[in-house]
Structures are given as structure tokens and as C-alpha cells.
Write an enzyme that holds these catalytic residues in place. Structure first.
Site, PDB file in Angstrom:
ATOM      1  N   GLY A   1      20.275   8.996  36.400  1.00 36.44           N
ATOM      2  CA  GLY A   1      19.515   9.990  37.167  1.00 36.44           C
ATOM      3  C   GLY A   1      18.770   9.318  38.308  1.00 36.44           C
TER       4      GLY A   1
ATOM      5  N   ARG B   1      26.845   9.278  36.840  1.00 38.18           N
ATOM      6  CA  ARG B   1      27.058   8.812  35.461  1.00 38.18           C
ATOM      7  C   ARG B   1      28.552   8.499  35.367  1.00 38.18           C
ATOM      8  NH1 ARG B   1      21.819   9.852  33.375  1.00 38.18           N
ATOM      9  NH2 ARG B   1      20.978  11.728  34.323  1.00 38.18           N
TER      10      ARG B   1
ATOM     11  N   ASP C   1      17.786   3.087  31.039  1.00 40.06           N
ATOM     12  CA  ASP C   1      18.216   2.138  29.996  1.00 40.06           C
ATOM     13  C   ASP C   1      19.729   2.162  29.782  1.00 40.06           C
ATOM     14  OD1 ASP C   1      18.090   4.610  28.827  1.00 40.06           O
ATOM     15  OD2 ASP C   1      17.065   3.944  27.003  1.00 40.06           O
TER      16      ASP C   1
ATOM     17  N   THR D   1      13.757   5.086  36.662  1.00 42.31           N
ATOM     18  CA  THR D   1      13.857   6.347  35.917  1.00 42.31           C
ATOM     19  C   THR D   1      12.498   7.029  35.899  1.00 42.31           C
ATOM     20  OG1 THR D   1      14.192   7.337  33.731  1.00 42.31           O
ATOM     21  CG2 THR D   1      13.555   5.039  33.736  1.00 42.31           C
TER      22      THR D   1
ATOM     23  N   ASP E   1      11.552   8.794  33.497  1.00 34.94           N
ATOM     24  CA  ASP E   1      11.177   8.982  32.085  1.00 34.94           C
ATOM     25  C   ASP E   1      10.204   7.921  31.561  1.00 34.94           C
ATOM     26  OD1 ASP E   1      13.009  11.000  32.243  1.00 34.94           O
ATOM     27  OD2 ASP E   1      14.610   9.918  31.215  1.00 34.94           O
TER      28      ASP E   1
ATOM     29  N   ASP F   1      10.877   5.379  29.863  1.00 36.02           N
ATOM     30  CA  ASP F   1      11.230   5.190  28.446  1.00 36.02           C
ATOM     31  C   ASP F   1      11.944   3.865  28.195  1.00 36.02           C
ATOM     32  OD1 ASP F   1      13.519   5.797  29.831  1.00 36.02           O
ATOM     33  OD2 ASP F   1      14.290   7.229  28.381  1.00 36.02           O
TER      34      ASP F   1
ATOM     35  N   ARG G   1      13.890  13.488  28.497  1.00 27.37           N
ATOM     36  CA  ARG G   1      14.919  13.318  27.448  1.00 27.37           C
ATOM     37  C   ARG G   1      14.278  13.112  26.086  1.00 27.37           C
ATOM     38  NH1 ARG G   1      20.519  10.965  28.596  1.00 27.37           N
ATOM     39  NH2 ARG G   1      20.190   9.908  30.537  1.00 27.37           N
TER      40      ARG G   1
HETATM   41  P1  ATP Z   1      18.307   8.171  33.083  1.00 20.94           P
HETATM   42  O1  ATP Z   1      16.909   7.688  33.207  1.00 20.94           O
HETATM   43  O2  ATP Z   1      18.681   9.178  34.086  1.00 20.94           O
HETATM   44  O3  ATP Z   1      18.643   8.597  31.692  1.00 20.94           O
HETATM   45  P2  ATP Z   1      20.234   6.112  32.525  1.00 20.94           P
HETATM   46  O4  ATP Z   1      20.682   4.914  33.277  1.00 20.94           O
HETATM   47  O5  ATP Z   1      19.650   5.858  31.160  1.00 20.94           O
HETATM   48  O6  ATP Z   1      19.225   6.897  33.454  1.00 20.94           O
HETATM   49  P3  ATP Z   1      22.659   7.162  31.412  1.00 20.94           P
HETATM   50  O7  ATP Z   1      23.383   8.434  31.691  1.00 20.94           O
HETATM   51  O8  ATP Z   1      22.255   6.883  30.011  1.00 20.94           O
HETATM   52  O9  ATP Z   1      21.431   7.148  32.406  1.00 20.94           O
HETATM   53  O10 ATP Z   1      23.568   5.924  31.868  1.00 20.94           O
HETATM   54  C1  ATP Z   1      24.052   5.856  33.194  1.00 20.94           C
HETATM   55  C2  ATP Z   1      25.374   5.160  33.188  1.00 20.94           C
HETATM   56  O11 ATP Z   1      25.227   3.835  32.660  1.00 20.94           O
HETATM   57  C3  ATP Z   1      26.423   5.804  32.307  1.00 20.94           C
HETATM   58  O12 ATP Z   1      27.063   6.907  32.921  1.00 20.94           O
HETATM   59  C4  ATP Z   1      27.388   4.632  32.106  1.00 20.94           C
HETATM   60  O13 ATP Z   1      28.144   4.420  33.262  1.00 20.94           O
HETATM   61  C5  ATP Z   1      26.419   3.469  31.960  1.00 20.94           C
HETATM   62  N1  ATP Z   1      26.116   3.258  30.548  1.00 20.94           N
HETATM   63  C6  ATP Z   1      25.214   3.912  29.785  1.00 20.94           C
HETATM   64  N2  ATP Z   1      25.235   3.479  28.510  1.00 20.94           N
HETATM   65  C7  ATP Z   1      26.221   2.521  28.453  1.00 20.94           C
HETATM   66  C8  ATP Z   1      26.760   1.695  27.415  1.00 20.94           C
HETATM   67  N3  ATP Z   1      26.289   1.762  26.176  1.00 20.94           N
HETATM   68  N4  ATP Z   1      27.754   0.861  27.738  1.00 20.94           N
HETATM   69  C9  ATP Z   1      28.215   0.773  28.997  1.00 20.94           C
HETATM   70  N5  ATP Z   1      27.755   1.525  30.016  1.00 20.94           N
HETATM   71  C10 ATP Z   1      26.768   2.388  29.765  1.00 20.94           C
END
Ligand code: ATP
Length: 334
Positions: A23, A84, A115, A138, A140, A142, A184
Site C-alpha cells: 500500500g 501487490r 512488512d 506503511t 499502519d 505495524d 489491517r
Molecule cells: P501494507 O502496509 O500496505 O500492508 P505490505 O508491504 O505489508 O504493505 P503486502 O501486500 O503484505 O503489503 O506485501 C506487498 C508485496 O510484498 C506482496 O504483494 C508480495 O509481492 C511481497 N510479499 C509479501 N509477503 C511476501 C512473502 N512472504 N514472500 C515473498 N514476497 C512477499
């Protein structure tokens, strides 16, 4: 602001890449600018990857100049775009990503995201040897190991601006409002927003909600004449339509709250001064850490200092919501 580390350059790097993933959050642009301008000052070439890991796998990469990051520090979102990328969960795709980076001569990748994104970054380094540095981007807040994240302050202030307006209506019409904020699985944003907004109640996923008790408290203060209106901040949680469900249950207990879901309004908008400075410093320091021989770390903040946290720790540990903070929130609305 935070104390910055003193780092000595020990490693030669000539080419890096930067991407934003997950995000979007206000301040990501300032972080990219921090990375680009600092790297260029050391004579390092910087390539910008569009749309996060998705763009990386599609080889959607451009060389960035100092001018590429002009006039973006004040803008929300991310000019590199974000996405994503479910494919990145597959090790074969991460191997492909490393090959694409090598084909561009990229020695290290800076990933700005939540994360999930930083987990992907860690796996990329662990499996392929591409050097990575993560920045916490982020709303969040978190992410384990850092007290602050790029975009959290702005999102909190955006939510507060909305809630202050909603309170005028709640007060005038003597109604309760359930205001859903993002976050979240984490109640961090909701708790901070709730304290700063003077919310009558804060409902977070970390603690089970007893709706009957909530209704009783609201009904009691209404009868006592101390609570004809009020704001109940609800963290979105991971249950779909959670706030509607809470409203329905409250109705069964004789209350008829309005619902206001703040949603994506919290993600956008011009970053606060705090987020701009935080993002600029973290972006700059990320390059310094890389030159000092570090990788597979996130650059975050702890106890007033900019610090490095192994990315591995982010995966192993979860950032908990401080129960003392919730206790304070409860004490303040009495
Ligand atoms: P937000 O704060 O918006 O949640 P985020 O980075 O945690 O940000 P996610 O949708 O969890 O958002 O992850 C973003 C991207 O990171 C995913 O679409 C994927 O490409 C990669 N990613 C997330 N988790 C994994 C994982 N366990 N292994 C490999 N790639 C991952």
C-alpha cells in the site's frame, strides 16, 4: 527529530535500484528522493523500478537523475507507483528478479514498503545474494523493530481531521458514530487516532470486543447525561464488514450509531512535515548503511535514534500494541 548514526563507507557500490511496494503511504516520494540524491552524491547510479516487485519482474526500470525526484517531496503516493505482486511468493520468481537486476548491473536494492514487502526483500537477499535494505513505508505502523513508519503521522492527522468534523455532527445530533480507521490486523493507528481524537471508545483487533458491554457503557453514559453523543474508533481488523457487524449488534442493544469508514482517504494526501523529514533521513541513511557494509536490514527508529534491524527479525517477531497505551486511552475518556 531522530539522532542519526555515524557510518563509515567501507564498501564500493556503483549501482543501486529502488522500488515502492504494498500500500502506498505519504512520504514514500520523499524517501525515494532521499535515496536518489544521496546515492548520486556518492557517484552511485540509481535505477527506479515501477510498480514494486511486479514492475521488477516485468523489467520496468528507468535510470533516475536528480531531476527525476524534483518537486515530489510534498506529494503523497509514490511516483514510482506501487503494487501487490503475489508471484513474488514463488522462489522461482525471486530468482528471475535477481537475474533482471544483474542484467541492469544493479548491486543492491532498496525496498520501501510494509512488512510483506520487506519479507519479500529479505527472501530475495537470502536466496539470491542481491543486497537489500528495507525502509518502513506503511500507514499502519505495524512493523516490528521500529517505533515509527513513513506515512503513519500523516495518516493519523488525516483521520483526526475527519473525526473532528464528524464530532461536530455527532454532537449536534446527539448521536454516536462508529469511525473505522485502517490498520489491517493492527490497532496501532486506531489507538493513536482514538487518543488524539478524544474518542469515547477504541475497538482494536488485539483485544476481543464484547459488544454487549460496549452497548451497556454507552447506554449508561447516555442515561447519566454524560454521553449523548460520542466517537467510537474501530480498527478495520481482518474481518470483512466488522464495523457494520458491530453497528448491527449495537442496534440490538437499543443504540443506533452512524458508521463512517474513512478508508483510502487515510493513505493519500500531502505528507506531514514529520513524515517528510523521517522519509528523507531514512532514504539517505539507507544508502549510507549500504556503503558501510550492511544489508538484509531495515532502517527504522527506536528510542529517538535511527537504527538498523535485521529483516529476519521482522519475520520472526510481531509488533505488539502497548497495553499501557490502551489503558491511557481508557482513562482519558472517563
Ligand atoms: P501494507 O502496509 O500496505 O500492508 P505490505 O508491504 O505489508 O504493505 P503486502 O501486500 O503484505 O503489503 O506485501 C506487498 C508485496 O510484498 C506482496 O504483494 C508480495 O509481492 C511481497 N510479499 C509479501 N509477503 C511476501 C512473502 N512472504 N514472500 C515473498 N514476497 C512477499
Amino acid at each position: 527529530m531522530y539522532n542519526l548514526p555515524t557510518l563509515e563507507a567501507t564498501r564500493e557500490i556503483t549501482s543501486i535500484a529502488v522500488l515502492t511496494s504494498g500500500g502506498d503511504s505519504p512520504g514514500m516520494n520523499a524517501a525515494i528522493r532521499g535515496v536518489v540524491r544521496t546515492a548520486l552524491s556518492y557517484g552511485i547510479t540509481v535505477q527506479g523500478i515501477h510498480r514494486g516487485f511486479t514492475g521488477l519482474l516485468q523489467n520496468d526500470i528507468e535510470v533516475l537523475s536528480s531531476a527525476s525526484v524534483s518537486n515530489i517531496v510534498q506529494r503523497g503516493g509514490t511516483f514510482l507507483k506501487s503494487a501487490r505482486c503475489p508471484e513474488f511468493h514463488d522462489p522461482a520468481c525471486r530468482k528471475q528478479a535477481a537475474e533482471i537486476l544483474h542484467s541492469h548491473g544493479v548491486e543492491a536494492l532498496i525496498v520501501i514498503g510494509g512488512d510483506g514487502s520487506l519479507t519479500g526483500a529479505h527472501l530475495l537477499e537470502e536466496e539470491t545474494g542481491v543486497l537489500v535494505i528495507g525502509l518502513p513505508g506503511t500507514i499502519d505502523n505495524d512493523i516490528f523493530g521500529t517505533e515509527d513508519t513513513i506515512g503513519f503521522d500523516t495518516a493519523m492527522n488525516t483521520a483526526l481531521d475527519a473525526i473532528d468534523r464528524i464530532r461536530d455532527t455527532a454532537d449536534s445530533h446527539e448521536r454516536h458514530f462508529l469511525v473505522e480507521v485502517m490498520g489491517r490486523n493492527s490497532g496501532f493507528l486506531a489507538t493513536h487516532v482514538g487518543i488524539a481524537a478524544g474518542a469515547e471508545m477504541i475497538l482494536v483487533p488485539e483485544y476481543a470486543v464484547n459488544i454487549a458491554e460496549v452497548a451497556l457503557q454507552l447506554a449508561t453514559s447516555r442515561k447519566a447525561g454524560t454521553g449523548s453523543s460520542g466517537i467510537i474508533v474501530v480498527a478495520e481488523g481482518n474481518e470483512p464488514d466488522l464495523t457494520s457487524k458491530i453497528a448491527n449488534e449495537l442496534q440490538q442493544h437499543g443504540l443506533s450509531p452512524h458508521i463512517s469508514i474513512l478508508g483510502h482517504i487515510q493513505r493519500g494526501g500531502r505528507p506531514s512535515g514529520h513524515d517528510r523529514v523521517l522519509a528523507s533521513c531514512l532514504g539517505a541513511v539507507a544508502v549510507e548503511y549500504l556503503l558501510a557494509g550492511y544489508s538484509d536490514i531495515m532502517v527504522g527508529v527506536n528510542k529517538g535514534e535511527v537504527v538498523d534491524i535485521p529483516l529476519d527479525d521482522l519475520i520472526r517477531y510481531r509488533k505488539g500494541l502497548d497495553p499501557e497505551l490502551l489503558k491511557i486511552a481508557l482513562q482519558l475518556h472517563k
